[in-house]
Design a protein around this motif. Structure first.
Motif, mmCIF file in Angstrom:
data_model
loop_
_atom_site.group_PDB
_atom_site.id
_atom_site.type_symbol
_atom_site.label_atom_id
_atom_site.label_comp_id
_atom_site.label_asym_id
_atom_site.label_seq_id
_atom_site.Cartn_x
_atom_site.Cartn_y
_atom_site.Cartn_z
ATOM 1 N N PHE A 198 18.002 5.539 15.159
ATOM 2 C CA PHE A 198 17.191 5.707 13.955
ATOM 3 C C PHE A 198 17.927 6.670 13.026
ATOM 4 O O PHE A 198 18.585 7.611 13.472
ATOM 5 C CB PHE A 198 15.821 6.303 14.283
ATOM 6 N N TYR A 199 17.744 6.449 11.732
ATOM 7 C CA TYR A 199 18.434 7.277 10.739
ATOM 8 C C TYR A 199 17.520 7.478 9.542
ATOM 9 O O TYR A 199 16.806 6.552 9.133
ATOM 10 C CB TYR A 199 19.725 6.584 10.306
ATOM 11 N N THR A 200 17.505 8.679 8.976
ATOM 12 C CA THR A 200 16.701 8.931 7.793
ATOM 13 C C THR A 200 17.569 9.439 6.656
ATOM 14 O O THR A 200 18.481 10.235 6.865
ATOM 15 C CB THR A 200 15.569 9.947 8.088
ATOM 16 N N SER A 201 17.278 8.947 5.460
ATOM 17 C CA SER A 201 18.001 9.368 4.261
ATOM 18 C C SER A 201 17.065 9.246 3.069
ATOM 19 O O SER A 201 16.423 8.203 2.894
ATOM 20 C CB SER A 201 19.239 8.496 4.042
ATOM 21 N N GLN A 202 16.973 10.319 2.286
ATOM 22 C CA GLN A 202 16.118 10.336 1.093
ATOM 23 C C GLN A 202 14.695 9.885 1.420
ATOM 24 O O GLN A 202 14.102 9.065 0.716
ATOM 25 C CB GLN A 202 16.728 9.478 -0.019
ATOM 26 N N GLU A 203 14.194 10.404 2.562
ATOM 27 C CA GLU A 203 12.822 10.174 3.017
ATOM 28 C C GLU A 203 12.534 8.721 3.397
ATOM 29 O O GLU A 203 11.374 8.307 3.468
ATOM 30 C CB GLU A 203 11.809 10.667 1.969
#
Length: 257
Positions: A169-174
């Motif tokens: 899993f990855y998160t970027s800019q919410e």
């Protein structure tokens, strides 16, 4: 009542503050702390400013139990964590309740009521009560159902994606994404904090604030500068997945299960 929150995830802090204020607006949150180092420094000098601690167990620089090994704390503690592995140990460190994330107002209220029901003279758990609690958790443990799939966005559709197929899993800019073995990217309507609380911690690891990785996705691990680690996963992400020096030992232990 004055209380202190020790938690390194801002979203969790906000949710907890909101829940406490909804339950009892007279409760004053005097301080929020995000690391062992910060907690030791503040708690050792401001011991008379708080009556109760809300404490996560896995912090950015280690396990919060290390705080008790550094300074003496007699204040009751309500532990809030995504992991059920530390229940027995938690009750050795002034624990009066153990709440698994994700939590709700009902659980928080019950914990606060438990604190209120403890008289000042018995807020430290007696040895007989400790034995009773330890025997209970040895026998029954904490039962938690982990997510088996997520409903994800893909090509203008919503499809169920089996959790075992997600490599990281990855998160970027919410925005949160899930990547499968073949590199397909899906969008998930959930934060990494929520996902972390819903998936099996023996199967997935929160490497840093941007990544959660599955064990079978890790090809190998490189040593990095200043005691850090780099997790080499498949499919290969654009950025290095770096584990901090503070979490390096924990990560290696997780890999060695």
């Amino acid at each position: 009542m004055n209380l202190v929150i020790i938690e390194d995830e801002p979203a969790i802090v906000r949710n907890l503050e909101f829940s406490i204020n909804e339950i009892d607006s007279s409760i004053k949150i005097v301080k929020t702390l995000s690391s062992i180092k910060e907690a030791v420094k503040w708690l050792s000098t401001d011991v008379n400013q708080y009556d109760l601690l809300f404490m996560d167990i896995r912090l950015s620089d280690g396990l919060s139990f290390e705080i008790f090994e550094t300074i003496t704390i007699l204040t009751p503690v309500i532990f809030i964590t995504a992991y059920n592995d530390y229940a027995l140990e938690a009750f050795k460190f002034n624990g009066i309740d153990y709440i698994l994330k994700p939590f709700d107002n009902i659980q928080i209220k019950k914990a606060l009521d438990k604190y209120e029901n403890l008289s000042h003279s018995t807020r430290e758990l007696s040895s007989s009560k400790m034995v009773e609690l330890m025997n209970y958790f040895k026998k029954y443990g904490f039962h938690q159902e982990y997510k088996k799939s997520y409903l994800v966005h893909y090509q203008n559709k919503l499809i169920p994606l089996d959790i075992d197929k997600i490599h990281w899993f990855y998160t970027s800019q919410e925005i949160t994404y899930a990547y499968t073995e073949n590199g397909t990217k899906y969008t998930i309507d959930a934060s990494l904090e929520k996902i972390q609380a819903e998936i099996n911690p023996n199967q997935f690891y929160r490497a840093n604030r941007q990544y959660i990785v599955q064990r079978k996705a890790i090809k190998d691990i490189d040593f990095y500068f200043n005691g850090r680690l780099v997790l080499n996963v498949l499919p290969k992400p654009q950025d290095k997945i770096i584990v901090s020096k503070a979490k390096a030992t924990e990560c290696k232990k997780w890999m060695d299960i």
